[in-house]
Enzyme design. Sequence first.
Site, PDB file in Angstrom:
ATOM      1  N   CYS A 381       0.834  -1.103   0.118  1.00 31.52           N
ATOM      2  CA  CYS A 381       0.007   0.148  -0.059  1.00 31.52           C
ATOM      3  C   CYS A 381       0.898   1.318  -0.113  1.00 31.52           C
ATOM      4  O   CYS A 381       1.424   1.747  -0.883  1.00 31.52           O
ATOM      5  CB  CYS A 381      -1.104  -0.133   1.132  1.00 31.52           C
ATOM      6  SG  CYS A 381      -2.577   0.903   0.553  1.00 31.52           S
ATOM      7  N   HIS A 507      -3.723  -4.894   0.369  1.00 28.21           N
ATOM      8  CA  HIS A 507      -3.283  -5.215   1.669  1.00 28.21           C
ATOM      9  C   HIS A 507      -3.372  -7.108   1.649  1.00 28.21           C
ATOM     10  O   HIS A 507      -4.312  -7.527   2.330  1.00 28.21           O
ATOM     11  CB  HIS A 507      -4.061  -4.824   2.865  1.00 28.21           C
ATOM     12  CG  HIS A 507      -3.829  -3.414   3.069  1.00 28.21           C
ATOM     13  ND1 HIS A 507      -2.754  -2.889   3.624  1.00 28.21           N
ATOM     14  CD2 HIS A 507      -4.302  -2.280   2.666  1.00 28.21           C
ATOM     15  CE1 HIS A 507      -2.844  -1.583   3.868  1.00 28.21           C
ATOM     16  NE2 HIS A 507      -3.666  -1.118   2.919  1.00 28.21           N
ATOM     17  N   GLU A 509      -1.872  -8.997   3.681  1.00 33.73           N
ATOM     18  CA  GLU A 509      -1.845  -9.499   5.030  1.00 33.73           C
ATOM     19  C   GLU A 509      -3.107  -9.732   5.659  1.00 33.73           C
ATOM     20  O   GLU A 509      -3.119 -10.463   6.621  1.00 33.73           O
ATOM     21  CB  GLU A 509      -0.952  -8.334   5.775  1.00 33.73           C
ATOM     22  CG  GLU A 509      -1.799  -7.236   6.172  1.00 33.73           C
ATOM     23  CD  GLU A 509      -1.737  -5.990   5.418  1.00 33.73           C
ATOM     24  OE1 GLU A 509      -1.327  -6.023   4.182  1.00 33.73           O
ATOM     25  OE2 GLU A 509      -1.684  -4.710   5.649  1.00 33.73           O
TER      26      GLU A 509
END
Length: 532
Positions: A381, A507, A509
């Site tokens: 990001c 993202h 994650e």
Amino acid sequence: MTKHIFVTGGVVSSIGKGLTSASIGMLLEARGLRVRMQKLDPYINVDPGTMSPYQHGEVYVLDDGSETDLDLGHYERFTDGPLSRSSNYTTGQIYLSVIEKERQGRFLGKTVQVIPHITDEIKSVIRKVGEKDVDVVITEIGGTVGDIESLPFLEAIRQFPLSAGRENCLFIHLTLVPYLKAAGELKTKPTQHSVGQLRQIGIQPDILICRCEQSISRDERDKIALFCNIPSQAVIEERDKDFSIYEVPLSLVDNGLDEQICERLNLSTVSPNLDPINEILHRLRNPKHEISIAVVGKYAEHKDAYKSIYESIDHAGIDHHTQIRVGRIQSARLEEEGAEKLLAGYDGILVPGGFGERGIEGKLLAVQYAREKQIPFFGICLGMQCAVIEYGRNVLGLGGAHSTEFDKDTEHPVICLLNDQREITQMGGTMRLGSQPAKIHPGSKSVDAYGVADVNERHRHRYEFNNAYRDQYTDGGMVFAGTSPDGGLVEICELPDHPWFVAVQYHPEFKSKPTRAHPLFSGFIGAAIARK
Ligand code: GLN
């Protein structure tokens, strides 16, 4: 009939309710039950999206774009039941919806009050998650028993069994049993007081989970049971786990928690399949490699600010049978001490997402160091935006290139707002949020990692790569390895002349699991191992 488990916490905050709730969810799923997790947060912000990471840790984003408490991350990593907007409510959201109904005249002239209107609203959001094809709903109440803010939530769960049936509800209270060095013993009084407070509200916990540093003796257990009005075997010990969070579910099984839950709720199930969690622990205990990764972020010193990033790195470590030491480095420090001093020796460098200008130049130094020294680099990001800025300034000769988030008048706005986002001034919900499709281009490192060309990934950002610079970057050696399906938005940047330089606008994650590491995290860690 859907069963409901309510998890409350006492004595201190940060007692690990999120992880314990997620572990309970995991164990029930391991018994074949369909579980839904939910968190009710006492604060008044409508969501954590506008709170500083110092206050709240990371904002966890779901597929549907809701910005939620970081405990939802534990839930998603530990369980498979889908999460959505209705998985996380705050006091602010509850009041907002009651007030909106009042403005619409839906209370027919009545005085609108905490009881019953706010508590009814709370009960309805709890009921809603359990509506369809769900065996068990686990609702975690944020905050600590005794806080003024959490009272309406506690009152609502006190009322809940009145309609759902007491036999279908289970109250689990998590407390701390501290060890007093000077006295050389465990202290049960805080637990007694905390349960006393719950009982004053009208909630008799069924099971107590006691966080402790030292094992609780038979006598101490009996004492807690007597004072808290529960059977002795319902006092479950949860010793601190130094090695890994994945020990938590197993220790709860050892102490009979899942069995008692099923017994009390009259759920007949198979015994839990613990193979996946045992395999995770086996890999963690028997690593084949050891590497170190630097995470360079604005709040890197704060352990919860990039929670999902750290967890995803762990997952990739599990995937590769590798022990990973993570260095959390505050990006602002690079500006004073230089990249070489802080980053030399690391096998990979990761720059996570973020907002605000502080530490940006330090992140750019980290990108430059990784690029020039050929160290595997993963930008996420804001990390991707930094990779673009750095490449513009130091490779393409775009002096002063920047994001308009940090320099409105930059000569080279390589990262900027898209036209339709320029008008937005209201805080919260104004970003590109949630799951969006992306196309990964053939021949890229990303497609190698993913193994497929069509992916969906979660976003949370306002600014984008400025397409006016696309040709210049492509001609100058950067590869746009992923875009939105129509090609209009840059999703991934790569450098082909580098062992592993991948930066993504989304993202990843938020989609990594201990049993299924995210392909890009896995690719990144694989490259770091190869370098070592
Ligand atoms: N601040 C940047 C933006 O809004 C990046 C956001 C992020 O990293 N989550 O676009």
